[in-house]
Motif scaffolding. Structure first.
Motif, PDB file in Angstrom:
ATOM      1  N   GLY A   1       0.807  -1.184   0.000  1.00 58.33           N
ATOM      2  CA  GLY A   1       0.000   0.000   0.000  1.00 58.33           C
ATOM      3  C   GLY A   1       0.854   1.252   0.000  1.00 58.33           C
ATOM      4  N   ILE A   2       1.952   1.238   0.770  1.00 62.11           N
ATOM      5  CA  ILE A   2       2.863   2.380   0.815  1.00 62.11           C
ATOM      6  C   ILE A   2       3.524   2.577  -0.531  1.00 62.11           C
ATOM      7  N   VAL A   3       3.948   1.482  -1.167  1.00 60.26           N
ATOM      8  CA  VAL A   3       4.590   1.558  -2.479  1.00 60.26           C
ATOM      9  C   VAL A   3       3.615   2.127  -3.506  1.00 60.26           C
ATOM     10  N   LEU A   4       2.359   1.647  -3.436  1.00 60.77           N
ATOM     11  CA  LEU A   4       1.368   2.159  -4.380  1.00 60.77           C
ATOM     12  C   LEU A   4       1.126   3.653  -4.170  1.00 60.77           C
ATOM     13  N   THR A   5       1.116   4.047  -2.905  1.00 57.62           N
ATOM     14  CA  THR A   5       0.911   5.468  -2.606  1.00 57.62           C
ATOM     15  C   THR A   5       2.019   6.325  -3.189  1.00 57.62           C
ATOM     16  N   LEU A   6       3.234   5.826  -3.133  1.00 53.70           N
ATOM     17  CA  LEU A   6       4.381   6.585  -3.633  1.00 53.70           C
ATOM     18  C   LEU A   6       4.480   6.568  -5.151  1.00 53.70           C
ATOM     19  N   THR A   7       3.725   5.676  -5.781  1.00 55.51           N
ATOM     20  CA  THR A   7       3.812   5.563  -7.237  1.00 55.51           C
ATOM     21  C   THR A   7       2.513   6.021  -7.889  1.00 55.51           C
ATOM     22  N   VAL A   8       1.559   5.074  -7.996  1.00 52.88           N
ATOM     23  CA  VAL A   8       0.317   5.403  -8.694  1.00 52.88           C
ATOM     24  C   VAL A   8      -0.538   6.362  -7.898  1.00 52.88           C
ATOM     25  N   GLY A   9      -0.257   6.490  -6.588  1.00 49.93           N
ATOM     26  CA  GLY A   9      -1.062   7.398  -5.785  1.00 49.93           C
ATOM     27  C   GLY A   9      -0.468   8.784  -5.694  1.00 49.93           C
ATOM     28  N   THR A  21      -5.464   3.393  -4.258  1.00 45.95           N
ATOM     29  CA  THR A  21      -4.283   3.239  -3.414  1.00 45.95           C
ATOM     30  C   THR A  21      -4.589   3.562  -1.953  1.00 45.95           C
ATOM     31  N   LYS A  22      -5.536   4.486  -1.736  1.00 41.82           N
ATOM     32  CA  LYS A  22      -5.908   4.814  -0.358  1.00 41.82           C
ATOM     33  C   LYS A  22      -6.544   3.608   0.318  1.00 41.82           C
ATOM     34  N   TYR A  23      -7.411   2.895  -0.430  1.00 39.64           N
ATOM     35  CA  TYR A  23      -8.051   1.699   0.123  1.00 39.64           C
ATOM     36  C   TYR A  23      -7.028   0.588   0.360  1.00 39.64           C
ATOM     37  N   VAL A  24      -6.119   0.431  -0.600  1.00 43.32           N
ATOM     38  CA  VAL A  24      -5.095  -0.601  -0.448  1.00 43.32           C
ATOM     39  C   VAL A  24      -4.192  -0.297   0.739  1.00 43.32           C
ATOM     40  N   LEU A  25      -3.824   0.969   0.884  1.00 45.30           N
ATOM     41  CA  LEU A  25      -2.979   1.361   2.010  1.00 45.30           C
ATOM     42  C   LEU A  25      -3.694   1.128   3.339  1.00 45.30           C
ATOM     43  N   SER A  26      -4.978   1.474   3.403  1.00 44.51           N
ATOM     44  CA  SER A  26      -5.741   1.271   4.639  1.00 44.51           C
ATOM     45  C   SER A  26      -5.864  -0.216   4.957  1.00 44.51           C
ATOM     46  N   PHE A  27      -6.158  -1.011   3.932  1.00 49.95           N
ATOM     47  CA  PHE A  27      -6.265  -2.464   4.149  1.00 49.95           C
ATOM     48  C   PHE A  27      -4.939  -3.019   4.651  1.00 49.95           C
ATOM     49  N   GLY A  28      -3.843  -2.595   4.029  1.00 51.86           N
ATOM     50  CA  GLY A  28      -2.535  -3.126   4.417  1.00 51.86           C
ATOM     51  C   GLY A  28      -2.131  -2.715   5.820  1.00 51.86           C
ATOM     52  N   LEU A  29      -2.272  -1.426   6.137  1.00 55.21           N
ATOM     53  CA  LEU A  29      -1.860  -0.948   7.462  1.00 55.21           C
ATOM     54  C   LEU A  29      -2.719  -1.538   8.568  1.00 55.21           C
ATOM     55  N   PHE A  30      -4.047  -1.500   8.394  1.00 55.21           N
ATOM     56  CA  PHE A  30      -4.933  -2.049   9.424  1.00 55.21           C
ATOM     57  C   PHE A  30      -4.777  -3.570   9.529  1.00 55.21           C
ATOM     58  N   GLY A 227      -9.965  -1.445   8.066  1.00 54.31           N
ATOM     59  CA  GLY A 227      -9.297  -0.354   7.348  1.00 54.31           C
ATOM     60  C   GLY A 227     -10.098   0.117   6.163  1.00 54.31           C
ATOM     61  N   ILE A 228     -10.655  -0.820   5.390  1.00 50.71           N
ATOM     62  CA  ILE A 228     -11.471  -0.452   4.230  1.00 50.71           C
ATOM     63  C   ILE A 228     -12.729   0.282   4.680  1.00 50.71           C
ATOM     64  N   ALA A 229     -13.356  -0.235   5.767  1.00 51.66           N
ATOM     65  CA  ALA A 229     -14.571   0.414   6.262  1.00 51.66           C
ATOM     66  C   ALA A 229     -14.268   1.832   6.752  1.00 51.66           C
ATOM     67  N   SER A 230     -13.153   1.994   7.437  1.00 52.66           N
ATOM     68  CA  SER A 230     -12.776   3.312   7.924  1.00 52.66           C
ATOM     69  C   SER A 230     -12.539   4.282   6.775  1.00 52.66           C
ATOM     70  N   CYS A 231     -11.888   3.748   5.761  1.00 54.40           N
ATOM     71  CA  CYS A 231     -11.620   4.586   4.593  1.00 54.40           C
ATOM     72  C   CYS A 231     -12.925   4.964   3.882  1.00 54.40           C
ATOM     73  N   ALA A 232     -13.871   3.999   3.850  1.00 52.08           N
ATOM     74  CA  ALA A 232     -15.131   4.238   3.151  1.00 52.08           C
ATOM     75  C   ALA A 232     -15.972   5.312   3.831  1.00 52.08           C
ATOM     76  N   VAL A 233     -15.890   5.394   5.171  1.00 50.63           N
ATOM     77  CA  VAL A 233     -16.678   6.407   5.885  1.00 50.63           C
ATOM     78  C   VAL A 233     -15.952   7.731   5.984  1.00 50.63           C
ATOM     79  N   GLY A 234     -14.764   7.804   5.389  1.00 52.05           N
ATOM     80  CA  GLY A 234     -14.039   9.060   5.338  1.00 52.05           C
ATOM     81  C   GLY A 234     -13.070   9.292   6.449  1.00 52.05           C
ATOM     82  N   TYR A 235     -12.788   8.251   7.250  1.00 52.75           N
ATOM     83  CA  TYR A 235     -11.832   8.445   8.355  1.00 52.75           C
ATOM     84  C   TYR A 235     -10.435   8.636   7.779  1.00 52.75           C
ATOM     85  N   GLY A 236      -9.771   9.669   8.173  1.00 52.07           N
ATOM     86  CA  GLY A 236      -8.403   9.933   7.731  1.00 52.07           C
ATOM     87  C   GLY A 236      -8.333  10.569   6.370  1.00 52.07           C
ATOM     88  N   ALA A 237      -9.491  10.963   5.848  1.00 54.09           N
ATOM     89  CA  ALA A 237      -9.498  11.569   4.512  1.00 54.09           C
ATOM     90  C   ALA A 237      -8.879  12.955   4.546  1.00 54.09           C
TER      91      ALA A 237
END
Length: 237
Positions: A1-9, A21-30, A227-237
């Motif tokens: 997720g971090i790699v994707l953020t630094l590249t395609v994100g 990439t935000k969803y992938v990063l949230s899934f990976g970190l959480f 992590g995905i649910a948190s991202c979906a509700v806008g947490y950390g946006a």
């Protein structure tokens, strides 16, 4: 997720890519957080970690654990009613398999039994209770002639009597179940005193640790979903 953020994100990427990439990063970190937390919990259960209060639960509590194991064994496997029923069933089964009737007939076929029977009949005929034997003995040529006539009756009667005794056998008539349970309790107590913290840890590891790996796996999965649910509700946006 971090790699994707630094590249395609990157800021120059499209909104769709940044969202992905935000969803992938949230899934990976959480997911990583959930997995590592559960792994640490399993580790703390079996091993002491310096500076971490509460770690090493099993080594620290080995005395209550081994006592609980003993209590569980006594309660689950050595219940008084179960032991009494088991001993009675086993004793009856053993006696039935021994074919006591056949053994009685074999013993009565020995010449020594004839001698013993004649001796006993002679002794009985000399008592007031044996008046019938003394009266009937001359009809058979004496006690020696009477004994062979009685043997078939005694053998058949003895065989039937043995069957009744086996069916009515109660182990508590010859031994105390409470004494047996006391001996088992003493045996388990003596054995438990020899068990060390390392042995308790090894025992529980063999039973449960191999299955606790799923806690780490599901920690990753559920952490990622959170992590995905948190991202979906806008947490950390």
């Amino acid at each position: 997720g971090i790699v994707l953020t630094l590249t395609v994100g990157s800021p120059n990427g499209s909104d769709a890519r940044r969202t992905f990439t935000k969803y992938v990063l949230s899934f990976g970190l959480f997911g990583f957080a959930g997995g590592i937390t559960n792994w640490l919990a399993v580790k703390m259960l079996f091993d002491r970690i310096p500076g971490v209060y509460g770690s090493g639960v099993i080594p620290n509590q080995f005395v209550p654990i081994r006592q609980a194991v003993k209590n569980m064994i006594m309660k689950m496997f050595f219940d008084r009613s179960f032991i009494e029923r088991y001993l009675n069933d086993r004793a009856r089964s053993v006696m039935a398999n021994m074919d006591l009737g056949a053994k009685l007939k074999t013993a009565m076929a020995e010449p020594s039994f004839d001698v013993l029977l004649v001796d006993k009949l002679t002794m009985i005929s000399a008592t007031p209770e044996g008046m019938l034997v003394a009266t009937m003995a001359p009809m058979f040529g004496g006690v020696e002639g009477m004994a062979p006539m009685l043997k078939p009756f005694l053998g058949s009667f003895g065989e039937e009597l043995l069957k009744v005794m086996v069916d009515r056998f109660d182990v508590t008539d010859i031994m105390s179940v409470d004494d047996i349970l006391t001996e088992v309790d003493v045996l388990l107590t003596s054995k438990l005193e020899l068990i060390t913290p390392a042995m308790v840890k090894e025992l529980l590891e063999e039973v449960v640790r191999v299955h606790l790996g799923w806690l780490v796996v599901w920690g990753n999965v559920f952490g990622g979903l959170i992590g995905i649910a948190s991202c979906a509700v806008g947490y950390g946006a």
